[in-house]
Design a protein around this motif. Structure first.
Motif, PDB file in Angstrom:
ATOM      1  N   THR A 137       0.817  -1.215   0.000  1.00 30.61           N
ATOM      2  CA  THR A 137       0.000   0.000   0.000  1.00 30.61           C
ATOM      3  C   THR A 137       0.855   1.272   0.000  1.00 30.61           C
ATOM      4  O   THR A 137       0.318   2.369  -0.157  1.00 30.61           O
ATOM      5  CB  THR A 137      -0.923   0.027   1.235  1.00 30.61           C
ATOM      6  OG1 THR A 137      -0.123  -0.108   2.421  1.00 30.61           O
ATOM      7  CG2 THR A 137      -1.937  -1.100   1.164  1.00 30.61           C
ATOM      8  N   ILE A 138       2.164   1.116   0.185  1.00 31.63           N
ATOM      9  CA  ILE A 138       3.083   2.254   0.162  1.00 31.63           C
ATOM     10  C   ILE A 138       3.759   2.301  -1.205  1.00 31.63           C
ATOM     11  O   ILE A 138       4.428   1.352  -1.618  1.00 31.63           O
ATOM     12  CB  ILE A 138       4.152   2.143   1.264  1.00 31.63           C
ATOM     13  CG1 ILE A 138       3.507   2.022   2.648  1.00 31.63           C
ATOM     14  CG2 ILE A 138       5.089   3.339   1.201  1.00 31.63           C
ATOM     15  CD1 ILE A 138       2.771   3.244   3.111  1.00 31.63           C
ATOM     16  N   ASP A 139       3.580   3.399  -1.913  1.00 34.26           N
ATOM     17  CA  ASP A 139       4.222   3.594  -3.214  1.00 34.26           C
ATOM     18  C   ASP A 139       5.485   4.435  -3.051  1.00 34.26           C
ATOM     19  O   ASP A 139       5.507   5.406  -2.286  1.00 34.26           O
ATOM     20  CB  ASP A 139       3.275   4.309  -4.182  1.00 34.26           C
ATOM     21  CG  ASP A 139       2.071   3.456  -4.551  1.00 34.26           C
ATOM     22  OD1 ASP A 139       2.241   2.223  -4.624  1.00 34.26           O
ATOM     23  OD2 ASP A 139       0.986   4.022  -4.752  1.00 34.26           O
ATOM     24  N   ARG A 197       2.161   7.611  -0.352  1.00 41.32           N
ATOM     25  CA  ARG A 197       3.293   7.745  -1.259  1.00 41.32           C
ATOM     26  C   ARG A 197       4.495   8.346  -0.523  1.00 41.32           C
ATOM     27  O   ARG A 197       4.359   9.317   0.227  1.00 41.32           O
ATOM     28  CB  ARG A 197       2.922   8.651  -2.443  1.00 41.32           C
ATOM     29  CG  ARG A 197       4.062   8.894  -3.435  1.00 41.32           C
ATOM     30  CD  ARG A 197       3.580   9.780  -4.575  1.00 41.32           C
ATOM     31  NE  ARG A 197       2.538   9.118  -5.331  1.00 41.32           N
ATOM     32  CZ  ARG A 197       2.776   8.258  -6.326  1.00 41.32           C
ATOM     33  NH1 ARG A 197       4.025   7.983  -6.683  1.00 41.32           N
ATOM     34  NH2 ARG A 197       1.784   7.698  -6.968  1.00 41.32           N
ATOM     35  N   ILE A 198       5.667   7.758  -0.765  1.00 43.19           N
ATOM     36  CA  ILE A 198       6.930   8.292  -0.255  1.00 43.19           C
ATOM     37  C   ILE A 198       7.778   8.693  -1.455  1.00 43.19           C
ATOM     38  O   ILE A 198       8.056   7.865  -2.329  1.00 43.19           O
ATOM     39  CB  ILE A 198       7.683   7.262   0.612  1.00 43.19           C
ATOM     40  CG1 ILE A 198       6.835   6.864   1.831  1.00 43.19           C
ATOM     41  CG2 ILE A 198       9.023   7.826   1.062  1.00 43.19           C
ATOM     42  CD1 ILE A 198       7.460   5.767   2.670  1.00 43.19           C
ATOM     43  N   THR A 199       8.181   9.938  -1.488  1.00 42.54           N
ATOM     44  CA  THR A 199       8.970  10.456  -2.607  1.00 42.54           C
ATOM     45  C   THR A 199      10.388  10.749  -2.147  1.00 42.54           C
ATOM     46  O   THR A 199      10.598  11.511  -1.191  1.00 42.54           O
ATOM     47  CB  THR A 199       8.349  11.750  -3.177  1.00 42.54           C
ATOM     48  OG1 THR A 199       7.006  11.479  -3.580  1.00 42.54           O
ATOM     49  CG2 THR A 199       9.140  12.245  -4.372  1.00 42.54           C
ATOM     50  N   LYS A 248       9.874  12.698   1.331  1.00 43.27           N
ATOM     51  CA  LYS A 248       8.572  13.326   1.566  1.00 43.27           C
ATOM     52  C   LYS A 248       7.468  12.274   1.578  1.00 43.27           C
ATOM     53  O   LYS A 248       7.487  11.338   0.787  1.00 43.27           O
ATOM     54  CB  LYS A 248       8.305  14.361   0.466  1.00 43.27           C
ATOM     55  CG  LYS A 248       7.015  15.135   0.618  1.00 43.27           C
ATOM     56  CD  LYS A 248       6.874  16.150  -0.514  1.00 43.27           C
ATOM     57  CE  LYS A 248       5.594  16.962  -0.379  1.00 43.27           C
ATOM     58  NZ  LYS A 248       5.455  17.946  -1.486  1.00 43.27           N
ATOM     59  N   ASP A 249       6.514  12.446   2.495  1.00 43.55           N
ATOM     60  CA  ASP A 249       5.358  11.547   2.526  1.00 43.55           C
ATOM     61  C   ASP A 249       4.074  12.373   2.508  1.00 43.55           C
ATOM     62  O   ASP A 249       4.109  13.590   2.723  1.00 43.55           O
ATOM     63  CB  ASP A 249       5.398  10.645   3.762  1.00 43.55           C
ATOM     64  CG  ASP A 249       5.235  11.421   5.062  1.00 43.55           C
ATOM     65  OD1 ASP A 249       4.144  11.978   5.294  1.00 43.55           O
ATOM     66  OD2 ASP A 249       6.187  11.465   5.861  1.00 43.55           O
ATOM     67  N   ASN A 250       2.970  11.728   2.248  1.00 39.96           N
ATOM     68  CA  ASN A 250       1.674  12.406   2.289  1.00 39.96           C
ATOM     69  C   ASN A 250       0.825  11.845   3.423  1.00 39.96           C
ATOM     70  O   ASN A 250      -0.369  11.599   3.286  1.00 39.96           O
ATOM     71  CB  ASN A 250       0.940  12.284   0.949  1.00 39.96           C
ATOM     72  CG  ASN A 250       0.661  10.832   0.548  1.00 39.96           C
ATOM     73  OD1 ASN A 250       1.206   9.911   1.162  1.00 39.96           O
ATOM     74  ND2 ASN A 250      -0.181  10.638  -0.447  1.00 39.96           N
ATOM     75  N   THR A 259       4.799  15.239   5.520  1.00 37.47           N
ATOM     76  CA  THR A 259       6.056  15.743   6.087  1.00 37.47           C
ATOM     77  C   THR A 259       7.164  15.604   5.060  1.00 37.47           C
ATOM     78  O   THR A 259       7.206  14.638   4.299  1.00 37.47           O
ATOM     79  CB  THR A 259       6.420  14.946   7.362  1.00 37.47           C
ATOM     80  OG1 THR A 259       5.349  15.077   8.307  1.00 37.47           O
ATOM     81  CG2 THR A 259       7.709  15.461   7.983  1.00 37.47           C
ATOM     82  N   ASN A 260       8.076  16.568   5.072  1.00 35.94           N
ATOM     83  CA  ASN A 260       9.221  16.537   4.157  1.00 35.94           C
ATOM     84  C   ASN A 260      10.509  16.784   4.935  1.00 35.94           C
ATOM     85  O   ASN A 260      10.644  17.808   5.612  1.00 35.94           O
ATOM     86  CB  ASN A 260       9.060  17.595   3.063  1.00 35.94           C
ATOM     87  CG  ASN A 260      10.213  17.556   2.070  1.00 35.94           C
ATOM     88  OD1 ASN A 260      10.674  16.482   1.694  1.00 35.94           O
ATOM     89  ND2 ASN A 260      10.696  18.717   1.664  1.00 35.94           N
TER      90      ASN A 260
END
Length: 564
Positions: free
Chosen positions: A280-282, A321-323, A349-351, A405-406
């Protein structure tokens, strides 16, 4: 102070020539009655429609009202105090404040509060703008009146003195707060170091005896016992990682820098994380260019990313999502403890749920956690910050509740460096047995000494033991001819440490293999023994096979790589 007294004060400017008297007046007007009461009295004495004090930021533009007072007519014309918003957005005021120390302007006819605007910039002791006085009035000739100008000038002097003083006090308090915080971290660091050292000694005994039991159980084929021992071993490994975090936080875990490509480190790490993080984590990767010249500890960078990604995952229980993005970041001015220059920037960064504003300043503090009780040690982000500091970098965070958070990490770039040549790989043949090897074991902890002796005897060694470095030196003349290797603890009572013992024995027996062990992570090079192949270090707790391998290398003269 009433209006009559204030009027007399503004007229008799000659009575306020020295700074001490100015300070006394400001103390009476501001500290005892407050800024708003002060500006109200000034406005009434001046007969003005409005009197305001604005703060000037580092960018030399007005952005906040310190205090303000308006006549009843102004309040009727602009209810709800909309005048400040108009003034801050007004080009006349903004332009005047950034280009003049004193200004007189006529307001737009559509502005109904007052017709004319008079203002003065207030400077600190270094001549830098810190605030502005703004007076609004309807009498066209007021700005030419000498009494009016004298009064405004006096007030400007009083206010600039007070604001400058307030800023100095605030700066001093901030420095004192930083000092107290630093002292707290130092104290906690020392405590953490001591705990980690003792903890590692206990873990050495637990892991060692677990290994011994596993050998015995394996022979008899007891599957249930094997499973239980496996769980004990797994738990002890987790405890080892916690101990390493304590040592890292207290700066006892050294950084092993090597030239690397940040993009490659990120790619390899994300590839590994995709296998262990929920579907579930992209992950999204955005990699920049020119990031192949940084010096970093790969494993510690991995620990940084691991901590941040685990935190991001916890903030997204239902997926998200984790960028991870990289870029080159140039600083023209210093940022915190780092100097201007080029930096490799890593952003994670995450949402997720985000971090409340009141908790953001504390998230890098040791033992502070936003997780539920029992679900976090509070060391993760403290260690992340410690790792980045050890790399000479900087970490910042921004967060919005409900949005994510970033974390932004800056690492120094090593521009203009040539790629390191590949090292030749050599194959070495080891002696595969320690049988008939006599070892001097020096260890002050009884439990550790008994364990290590048992491990060495199971490896076929003959063991002579002592409990201190001084006892070992006293015993050495009698046993030196039969000793092949020395295994010694570092921290011991009696005034002779393991390093002292190693230096003494190495000076007289340069071919003697000496293995030092400790709950702290040290390096022979830190003690003037880095170039010696016959000196090795093994951090507690260690596995039986690590002990065997290191001793075999020492016995054959093979260079020994320090264990983490």
């Amino acid at each position: 102070m009433d209006n009559e007294c204030l009027s007399r004060a503004t007229i008799g400017t000659e009575a306020f020539d020295d700074a001490e008297k100015l300070s006394e007046i400001v103390d009476t007007w501001v500290n005892r009655t407050g800024w708003n009461s002060f500006v109200k009295q000034v406005r009434e004495v001046l007969g003005a429609e409005a009197f305001l004090i604005l703060e000037i930021t580092a960018e030399e533009s007005p952005n906040r009202f310190i205090a303000q007072s308006y006549s009843e007519e102004c309040s009727v014309a602009y209810p709800g105090r909309k005048i400040p918003d108009f003034l801050l957005a007004n080009e006349i005021l903004t332009t005047a404040l950034t280009k003049k120390k004193r200004f007189d302007e006529t307001m737009d006819p559509s502005f109904l509060a007052f017709r004319y605007l008079h203002g003065q910039l207030l400077l600190d002791r270094n001549g830098k703008p810190i605030a502005a006085l703004v007076v609004g009035f309807d009498d066209e000739g007021m700005s030419e009146d000498s009494s009016f100008n004298s009064s405004v000038s006096l007030v400007a002097s009083l206010v600039s003195t007070q604001i400058d003083f307030d800023r100095e006090v605030a700066s001093r308090k901030e420095i004192e707060s930083m000092l107290r915080h630093s002292q707290k971290l130092t104290s906690v660091g020392r405590l953490a170091t001591g705990i980690a050292h003792d903890f590692n000694n206990l873990l050495t005994v637990i892991q060692g005896h677990t290994s011994l039991l596993e050998m015995v159980v394996e022979k008899v084929g007891d599957e249930k016992a094997t499973e239980s021992l496996g769980l004990i071993h797994s738990a002890s490994l987790q405890a080892v990682e916690l101990s390493k975090q304590l040592l890292l936080f207290s700066r006892q875990e050294p950084v092993n820098l090597e030239r690397c490509d940040l993009n490659q480190v990120v790619r390899e790490f994300v590839k590994m994380m995709r296998r262990v993080v929920e579907e579930t984590i992209d992950f999204e990767i955005q990699l920049g260019h020119g990031l192949n010249q940084i010096e970093a500890d790969r494993s510690m960078l991995g620990q940084v990313m691991m901590n941040l990604i685990v935190n991001a995952r916890h903030a997204m229980p239902n997926g998200g999502r984790i960028t991870l993005s990289t870029s080159v970041h140039s600083l023209s001015a210093g940022k915190g403890e780092i100097a201007p220059g080029n930096y490799a920037c890593l952003s994670i960064k995450d949402n997720g749920s985000g971090i409340p504003t009141d908790k953001l300043p504390k998230i890098f503090d040791p033992f502070f956690t936003t997780k539920e009780e029992g679900k976090g040690t509070g060391l993760g982000l403290a260690n992340v910050a410690a790792i980045i500091r050890e790399h000479g970098g900087h970490i910042g965070v921004s967060s919005q509740v409900g949005e994510g958070t970033n974390f932004e990490i800056l690492l120094p770039m090593m521009l203009g460096l040539q790629p390191l040549p590949e090292k030749e790989k050599k194959e070495h043949k080891f002696k595969d047995s320690l049988k008939n090897t006599t070892i001097l074991l020096v260890e002050d902890e009884d439990g550790v000494r008994k364990l290590v002796r048992k491990l060495l005897e199971m490896l076929g060694c003959d063991v002579i033991e002592t409990s201190s470095g001084r006892d070992a030196l006293n015993l050495w003349p009698k046993i030196s001819e039969k000793i092949s290797l020395v295994v010694t603890d570092v921290v011991m009572p009696g005034g002779v440490s393991g390093w002292d013992l190693a230096k003494k024995l190495h000076s007289t027996h340069p071919d003697l293999g000496i293995l030092l062990t400790s709950g702290y992570n040290e390096r022979p090079e830190n003690h003037g023994l880095g170039a010696e192949n016959q000196i090795a270090f093994l951090q507690k707790p260690y596995e039986a096979m690590d002990l065997k391998r290191t001793l075999l290398q020492l016995l054959t003269g093979e260079p020994v790589k320090a264990e983490p």
